[in-house]
Every structure is written in structure tokens, then in C-alpha cells.
Design a protein around this motif. Structure first.
Motif, PDB file in Angstrom:
ATOM      1  N   ALA A   1       0.837  -1.209   0.000  1.00  0.00           N
ATOM      2  CA  ALA A   1       0.000   0.000   0.000  1.00  0.00           C
ATOM      3  C   ALA A   1       0.864   1.248   0.000  1.00  0.00           C
ATOM      4  CB  ALA A   1      -0.908  -0.005   1.230  1.00  0.00           C
ATOM      5  N   ILE A   2       1.953   1.194   0.798  1.00  0.00           N
ATOM      6  CA  ILE A   2       2.869   2.351   0.861  1.00  0.00           C
ATOM      7  C   ILE A   2       3.469   2.601  -0.513  1.00  0.00           C
ATOM      8  CG2 ILE A   2       5.037   3.200   1.884  1.00  0.00           C
ATOM      9  CD1 ILE A   2       4.275   1.419   4.346  1.00  0.00           C
ATOM     10  N   LEU A   3       3.861   1.510  -1.140  1.00  0.00           N
ATOM     11  CA  LEU A   3       4.482   1.618  -2.463  1.00  0.00           C
ATOM     12  C   LEU A   3       3.525   2.263  -3.464  1.00  0.00           C
ATOM     13  CD1 LEU A   3       6.499  -1.609  -3.311  1.00  0.00           C
ATOM     14  CD2 LEU A   3       7.238   0.778  -3.463  1.00  0.00           C
ATOM     15  N   SER A   4       2.284   1.794  -3.422  1.00  0.00           N
ATOM     16  CA  SER A   4       1.336   2.303  -4.412  1.00  0.00           C
ATOM     17  C   SER A   4       0.987   3.776  -4.148  1.00  0.00           C
ATOM     18  CB  SER A   4       0.054   1.470  -4.417  1.00  0.00           C
ATOM     19  OG  SER A   4      -0.517   1.538  -3.127  1.00  0.00           O
ATOM     20  N   GLU A   5       1.090   4.217  -2.871  1.00  0.00           N
ATOM     21  CA  GLU A   5       0.797   5.627  -2.582  1.00  0.00           C
ATOM     22  C   GLU A   5       1.976   6.524  -2.945  1.00  0.00           C
ATOM     23  OE1 GLU A   5      -0.429   6.443   1.422  1.00  0.00           O
ATOM     24  OE2 GLU A   5      -2.242   5.245   1.107  1.00  0.00           O
ATOM     25  N   SER A   6       3.207   6.020  -2.664  1.00  0.00           N
ATOM     26  CA  SER A   6       4.375   6.871  -2.893  1.00  0.00           C
ATOM     27  C   SER A   6       4.729   7.003  -4.369  1.00  0.00           C
ATOM     28  CB  SER A   6       5.580   6.361  -2.109  1.00  0.00           C
ATOM     29  OG  SER A   6       5.947   5.115  -2.631  1.00  0.00           O
ATOM     30  N   ALA A   7       4.351   5.980  -5.145  1.00  0.00           N
ATOM     31  CA  ALA A   7       4.700   6.042  -6.569  1.00  0.00           C
ATOM     32  C   ALA A   7       4.079   7.256  -7.282  1.00  0.00           C
ATOM     33  CB  ALA A   7       4.303   4.741  -7.253  1.00  0.00           C
ATOM     34  N   PRO A   8       2.748   7.481  -7.139  1.00  0.00           N
ATOM     35  CA  PRO A   8       2.203   8.664  -7.811  1.00  0.00           C
ATOM     36  C   PRO A   8       2.782   9.963  -7.250  1.00  0.00           C
ATOM     37  CG  PRO A   8       0.434   7.295  -6.908  1.00  0.00           C
ATOM     38  CD  PRO A   8       1.712   6.704  -6.473  1.00  0.00           C
ATOM     39  N   GLN A   9       3.076   9.943  -5.933  1.00  0.00           N
ATOM     40  CA  GLN A   9       3.641  11.159  -5.317  1.00  0.00           C
ATOM     41  C   GLN A   9       4.992  11.497  -5.943  1.00  0.00           C
ATOM     42  OE1 GLN A   9       3.898  10.999  -1.098  1.00  0.00           O
ATOM     43  NE2 GLN A   9       1.784  11.651  -0.828  1.00  0.00           N
ATOM     44  N   THR A  10       5.842  10.453  -6.087  1.00  0.00           N
ATOM     45  CA  THR A  10       7.162  10.657  -6.686  1.00  0.00           C
ATOM     46  C   THR A  10       6.994  11.151  -8.122  1.00  0.00           C
ATOM     47  OG1 THR A  10       7.734   8.685  -5.465  1.00  0.00           O
ATOM     48  CG2 THR A  10       9.421   9.581  -6.928  1.00  0.00           C
ATOM     49  N   ALA A  11       6.032  10.518  -8.822  1.00  0.00           N
ATOM     50  CA  ALA A  11       5.810  10.893 -10.223  1.00  0.00           C
ATOM     51  C   ALA A  11       5.383  12.358 -10.299  1.00  0.00           C
ATOM     52  CB  ALA A  11       4.731  10.008 -10.830  1.00  0.00           C
ATOM     53  N   ARG A  12       4.471  12.769  -9.339  1.00  0.00           N
ATOM     54  CA  ARG A  12       3.978  14.137  -9.364  1.00  0.00           C
ATOM     55  C   ARG A  12       5.127  15.119  -9.093  1.00  0.00           C
ATOM     56  NH1 ARG A  12       0.112  14.450  -5.175  1.00  0.00           N
ATOM     57  NH2 ARG A  12      -0.858  12.657  -6.149  1.00  0.00           N
ATOM     58  N   ARG A  13       5.986  14.716  -8.093  1.00  0.00           N
ATOM     59  CA  ARG A  13       7.105  15.580  -7.732  1.00  0.00           C
ATOM     60  C   ARG A  13       8.043  15.752  -8.927  1.00  0.00           C
ATOM     61  NH1 ARG A  13       9.724  13.043  -3.285  1.00  0.00           N
ATOM     62  NH2 ARG A  13       7.767  13.200  -2.182  1.00  0.00           N
ATOM     63  N   SER A  14       8.300  14.601  -9.594  1.00  0.00           N
ATOM     64  CA  SER A  14       9.225  14.677 -10.725  1.00  0.00           C
ATOM     65  C   SER A  14       8.611  15.490 -11.861  1.00  0.00           C
ATOM     66  CB  SER A  14       9.611  13.273 -11.191  1.00  0.00           C
ATOM     67  OG  SER A  14       8.513  12.691 -11.831  1.00  0.00           O
ATOM     68  N   THR A  15       7.270  15.441 -11.996  1.00  0.00           N
ATOM     69  CA  THR A  15       6.628  16.246 -13.039  1.00  0.00           C
ATOM     70  C   THR A  15       6.789  17.731 -12.732  1.00  0.00           C
ATOM     71  OG1 THR A  15       4.973  14.527 -12.986  1.00  0.00           O
ATOM     72  CG2 THR A  15       4.507  16.389 -14.402  1.00  0.00           C
ATOM     73  N   VAL A  16       6.570  18.076 -11.441  1.00  0.00           N
ATOM     74  CA  VAL A  16       6.713  19.481 -11.040  1.00  0.00           C
ATOM     75  C   VAL A  16       8.144  19.942 -11.283  1.00  0.00           C
ATOM     76  CG1 VAL A  16       6.655  21.068  -9.071  1.00  0.00           C
ATOM     77  CG2 VAL A  16       4.832  19.392  -9.358  1.00  0.00           C
ATOM     78  N   LEU A  17       9.108  19.082 -10.818  1.00  0.00           N
ATOM     79  CA  LEU A  17      10.520  19.448 -10.981  1.00  0.00           C
ATOM     80  C   LEU A  17      10.887  19.576 -12.446  1.00  0.00           C
ATOM     81  CD1 LEU A  17      12.345  17.389  -8.210  1.00  0.00           C
ATOM     82  CD2 LEU A  17      12.103  19.875  -8.353  1.00  0.00           C
ATOM     83  N   SER A  18      10.385  18.629 -13.244  1.00  0.00           N
ATOM     84  CA  SER A  18      10.756  18.681 -14.666  1.00  0.00           C
ATOM     85  C   SER A  18      10.126  19.893 -15.345  1.00  0.00           C
ATOM     86  CB  SER A  18      10.376  17.387 -15.390  1.00  0.00           C
ATOM     87  OG  SER A  18       8.986  17.326 -15.526  1.00  0.00           O
TER      88      SER A  18
END
Lengths: 294, 324
Positions: A2-19
């Protein structure tokens, strides 16, 4: 899991913002430079108590007109006040006046401009004539007239700068809103029986955010300039509040030859701040306008 | 063309009338009594008879509509009444200073045109080269730099240079002498404020020239001219610049109308006795008659400049007048 599935979109969102930030910087190096100036200014304004060590309002007649030194980075003025501290605290005044007047002026202009475009007809005609009259006054002249009525001081300066911004923003927003009014979803909203307030605020306002944001960023720089001009004339922020325009009044000219730092540093601060906001505003316009983006 | 001009002149009337109403109401919004403000601004008490006389003299004891009628009637014949501070006719007070401010405004405009058109053109022709970057930075700095600070820097520069060259510091003269009486003296006084105001003015016009030129240089007829083998200089001068000048004229016109705002501060720096300084003085002295008159003058200049720009525009681009 569950942790993995929650953190994955968060990381993706962060990387989108950063990119997207990285993409903005790469496409608009000048805009990124402007953003850095704005950020540094904001940081100094917020943490002024921590980045200065001298009281900006305390007179110290033992160190009058001292040149820049280790104790007084940018020297002292004719009352022995630390110029560095006054410039840092002056950023607070400039940003407060700049942001509040730009935000309030642009927001009132946004609502009035959208409403004018939405209702059209006689309301639009009369409203536009009123805007014509207000726009016939040069910014500084209208601001001076308002100051003469309400008096000097930070709050009144904000009011004096906000009023001239309203018609300028309303005019720009109205032209965008006219196009939005003709779109099918506005017709659909009307057909659904939504109230005028709901259509204006929920359906039209979010679709004219690009010109609104552009106008607001441009207005911050202009507001800083007008505040400096009013304070320089003695009709804006009053002593002992640290304000850049006020620092150039009186002593700066009188001691221009013997203590040029009194005249030079506050002017650099004003120019840098306006320069930063203009560059950032230009880049934002290029970024938000798809025609310029391509 | 005549019909177009008449239509534009008629459109000026509601703007001027609206401005008159607005400035009249603004002046009446001032909290308290103007006579009280003038006579007891320090907090002292005033003899009621003196106060009554003052109100009768200024006319503030009359009903609002009667006051407005007097103001509008005066405005129609350019009679603004008397200054509440000096007691002299306002038209005389303005006349004394108008010449100086107009000369600075014209000189600043000429400085702006002389800088903006060549710089904007070079910047567009050499797009994305180092020249373009230098010009763009120069123009962005011009917009960011307050003209009063530039004025202070100019004074500082004059002081330092004159001291280094002649041994004694030199300052521009402050007593106005008309251009035709002593041109050298007049120019040595007014060239500096004109430069300080003109630089900022040129920055806006340079940016406009550059973007207008960039647009025109991508037009089909410019490509055709190139294909025909017309010299590059000739294309820029005859085909591109002429067409790019339309928006530049507009911006120069609008900025000229707004120059008054810039002059308010610049005149203060150079200690010039012009309209800008008079405006600030009238506000600080609570001289509301004068403030009203000056605001109406600025709005009138703005409306007139816009009219001239529109006529010039219609003359340069015939499509504009046929479309209306």
C-alpha cells in the motif's frame, strides 16, 4: 504494498513538477533569473529579522555617512542608520505594497472585466466608458490624487496604487472573457439554469486566469515603482518606516558627492526588484500564451 | 477623413466630462473642510467668521451642483479660477510653467525616438545575436530604473566629472530661460531631465519597435523583396520599418501623454519649476482648485494626443478609416 502504491504517484507528481520547473528555466533563462531575484527578495523580506543585525530605524550619530565596511555592508545614511538593514526591511515594504495592490487591483479588475463581458449590452457600454475615464489618468497622477484625499502611509499608498490598476486589468481580462462568453459550455451552463454569479465565478473566471496572472505579475513591478515615486515625493510611506523611495529623498541628493552610496544602493534595489518582476512576468506570459510558446 | 476626425473629436467629450466629474467628486471626498485643513492643520482653533469668509471666498459654501456648474462653466472657457494658495489666476500659474514642461517633454520624446527606432531595428534584424541581447537588457533596464534615480545618478555623474575636469563642481542652472533667448543656457539646464525621462520612454518604444519589426520581417512581401534581390538595407528601411512604425507611433503617442506622470518626479529631482512640481505643491498645500485644473490639463493632453495618434494612424493606414 500500500505504501508503495501511494508513494509512486507522489514521486511521479514531484518529478513532473521538478521537470516542468527545469523546462521553464531552460526555455526562459531570463525569466528564471527574474524568478531568482523575486525569490531572494521575498526571502529577505520574510526573514529580515534574521539576515540583518542593525536596527533599520535607530539613529546613530556617531557613524553618520560611513562608507561601506564590515559592520555596515552598504554604509550608513545622514542619521547613521545602517543602509543594508534599511534596504532589507525596505524589501518588506516594497513587496507588501507591490503584492497587495497588484493582487487586489488585478482581482477586482478580473471580476469586473469578466462581469462586463458576460452581461454585455448597456452595462458593458457604461462600464467601459467609466474605465476609459479612469485610464485617461496617468498612474502616478491618479495615485497622487488618491493620496491627497486619504493621506500618506503604507495602507493609503496601497489604496492609491490599487485603484489605477483596476481599469487596466479589467480591460485586458474583458477582451479574453468576450471570447470565453461565446463558448458552448457557457451556453450549456445558462441552459442548466445556473445563476449569473456561478457562471461568472465558476465557469468564466478560471478560464481567463492567464491574462490575470500576467497582469498581476506586471503590476507588482509597476506598483513597486509607483510606491518608490510617491515615497520619494514625500507623499507615500513616511519616516521612519524603511522604504526604498524614501531613502532616496533628501539626503541622497544632498550628499550625492560626499556619500554616493546613500543614493546608489536604494536605487539598485528598486531597479533590481522591478527588473526581476518584469523578467519573470515576461517569461510567464511566454509560458502561458500557447501562441508565443510555439 | 473629415468625418472620421469629427467622430473622434466627439468621442473625446464624454471622456473629458467623465474625468471632470471624477476629479470634482474626488476633491469633494476629502475628509473635513478645506478651509479648516488650510487654517488649522496644526490642530489650532479658527475664528468662525474667518472660516465662513474663507468658504465664501472659495465657493465651498454653495450647494454641490452649483459648485460643479461653476467648475464646468470655467472649464469650457479654460478659466479655472484662482489658486487657493497664491491667490493668482490658475491659468497664469500654469502658463508660467507650461513652456518648461512642454520643452522637457518634447526633448524627452526626441531622445526616445532617436534611441528606440535604430536600437529596436538593429535588435530585430540581428535577432538572438549579442547585439540583440545588449539592446534587450538596455531596454529592460530602462523600464526597471526609476527616472528620478537616473536623475540623481546623472547629477552625481555631472558633479564628479566636472570636479575632475575643471577642479570645481558644476551643477545645471535652475532658473528657466527660454530656448530662443539663450539656447546654450536653456539646453544645459533641460538636457539632463530630458535624458532621464527619455531613457525610460525609449525603453518601452525600443521593445515595441523590436517586436513590430520581427513581425513585419516575417511577412510574405519582405520574402518577395528578398527573392527579387533587393538590398537588405533597402528592405529594412523601405519595406519593413515603414510598416512596423504604426504600433511604434501609437506607443510613442501614449507615452507622451503619460509623460506628465514621469515629469512629476523628475522635475523634483532637478528642481525645475514645471507643471509636475506645481502639481506636487498644489497637493501638499491643499490647493484643490489648482489640483483640479492640473488633472484636467493632463487628461486633456492625453485625449488630444490620442486623437492625434488616431488621425496619424488613419492617415498612414487607409484601411482603418474605411473600416469604421
Amino acid at each position: 504494498m500500500a505504501i508503495l502504491s501511494e508513494s509512486a504517484p507522489q514521486t511521479a507528481r514531484r518529478s513532473t513538477v521538478l521537470s516542468s520547473i527545469w523546462q521553464f528555466c531552460r526555455q526562459n533563462p531570463l525569466g528564471a533569473a527574474g524568478a531568482v531575484v523575486v525569490f531572494v527578495m521575498g526571502f529577505m523580506a520574510i526573514f529580515a529579522d534574521f539576515v540583518t543585525w542593525n536596527d533599520p530605524t535607530r539613529n546613530n550619530f556617531g557613524v553618520m555617512l560611513e562608507p561601506p565596511s564590515a559592520d555596515y555592508w552598504l554604509g550608513t545614511d545622514q542619521y547613521g542608520r545602517d543602509l543594508y538593514s534599511r534596504i532589507v526591511y525596505g524589501a518588506r515594504t516594497a513587496l507588501m505594497v507591490g503584492f497587495v495592490s497588484a493582487f487586489v487591483g488585478a482581482t477586482i479588475g478580473l471580476i469586473l472585466g469578466v462581469a462586463s463581458a458576460y452581461f454585455g449590452g448597456r452595462f458593458d457600454l457604461i462600464f467601459q466608458r467609466v474605465m476609459d475615464v479612469l485610464m485617461a489618468f496617468p498612474l502616478v497622477i491618479l495615485a497622487l490624487a488618491v493620496v491627497s484625499i486619504f493621506g500618506t502611509g503604507v495602507e493609503n499608498v496601497i489604496l492609491a496604487i490599487t485603484i489605477p490598476f483596476i481599469p487596466r486589468c479589467a480591460r485586458v481580462v474583458r477582451s479574453s472573457a468576450l471570447a470565453v462568453r461565446e463558448t458552448p459550455y457557457i451556453d450549456a451552463a445558462r441552459a442548466c439554469g445556473f445563476s449569473h454569479t456561478r457562471i461568472v465565478l465558476r465557469h468564466m473566471v478560471p478560464n481567463v486566469m492567464a491574462p490575470y496572472l500576467i497582469m498581476m505579475t506586471a503590476a507588482v513591478g509597476q506598483a513597486i515603482l509607483i510606491e518608490a515615486s510617491l515615497s520619494f515625493l514625500g507623499l507615500g510611506v513616511q519616516e521612519p518606516v524603511p522604504a526604498w523611495g524614501l531613502m532616496l529623498r533628501g539626503g541622497a541628493q544632498e550628499y550625492a558627492e560626499s556619500a554616493p552610496w546613500v543614493a546608489i544602493f536604494p536605487g539598485i534595489a528598486i531597479s533590481l526588484a522591478v527588473f526581476g518582476f518584469n523578467l519573470f512576468g515576461d517569461a510567464l506570459r511566454d509560458w502561458l500564451d500557447p501562441k508565443l510558446k510555439s | 477623413m473629415l468625418g472620421y476626425i469629427v467622430k473622434r473629436v466627439l468621442l473625446m467629450i464624454p471622456t473629458l466630462l467623465g474625468a471632470a466629474i471624477l476629479v470634482f467628486l474626488l476633491m469633494r471626498l476629502i475628509p473635513g473642510d478645506i478651509c479648516m485643513l488650510r487654517m488649522a492643520s496644526g490642530g489650532g482653533s479658527v475664528d468662525p467668521t474667518v472660516l465662513r469668509n474663507c468658504r465664501a471666498e472659495i465657493g465651498t459654501d454653495q450647494p454641490m451642483l452649483a459648485q460643479f456648474w461653476v467648475f464646468i462653466k470655467g472649464l469650457a472657457v479654460l478659466d479655472f479660477g484662482q489658486s487657493m494658495w497664491t491667490g493668482r489666476p490658475i491659468i497664469d500659474e500654469i502658463g508660467l510653467r507650461f513652456q518648461l514642461s512642454l520643452q522637457v517633454a518634447i526633448m524627452a520624446t526626441l531622445t526616445a525616438i532617436a534611441l528606440a527606432i535604430p536600437l529596436g531595428t538593429i535588435s530585430a534584424v540581428k535577432q538572438n545575436s549579442w547585439i540583440d541581447y545588449v539592446v534587450r537588457t538596455f531596454s529592460i533596464a530602462g523600464v526597471a530604473m526609476p527616472s528620478f534615480w537616473l536623475g540623481i545618478l546623472i547629477i552625481l555623474g555631472i558633479l564628479i566629472t566636472s570636479k575632475a575636469w575643471f577642479g570645481t563642481p558644476w551643477m545645471p542652472p535652475i532658473r528657466y530661460v527660454p530656448l530662443w533667448v539663450d539656447p546654450l543656457y536653456n539646453l544645459s539646464m533641460l538636457i539632463w531631465p530630458a535624458l532621464a525621462t527619455g531613457y525610460r520612454y525609449s525603453a518601452v518604444a525600443t521593445r515595441m519597435t523590436r517586436s513590430a519589426m520581427l513581425e513585419v520581417l516575417r511577412e510574405d512581401y519582405v520574402r518577395t523583396a528578398r527573392a527579387k534581390g533587393v538590398f537588405r538595407k533597402l528592405i529594412v528601411r523601405r519595406h519593413a520599418l515603414r510598416n512596423a512604425l504604426l504600433p511604434v507611433i501609437t506607443i510613442i503617442g501614449i507615452e507622451f501623454a503619460f509623460l506628465m506622470g514621469g515629469l512629476v518626479v523628475t522635475e523634483q529631482v532637478f528642481n525645475l519649476n514645471g507643471l509636475g512640481k506645481l502639481f506636487v505643491e498644489s497637493i501638499t498645500n491643499y490647493d484643490y482648485n489648482m489640483t483640479q485644473a492640473l488633472v484636467m490639463l493632463v487628461v486633456g493632453i492625453f485625449a488630444l494626443t490620442n486623437l492625434v495618434v488616431d488621425i496619424l494612424y488613419a492617415w498612414l493606414d487607409p484601411r482603418i478609416r474605411y473600416n469604421r
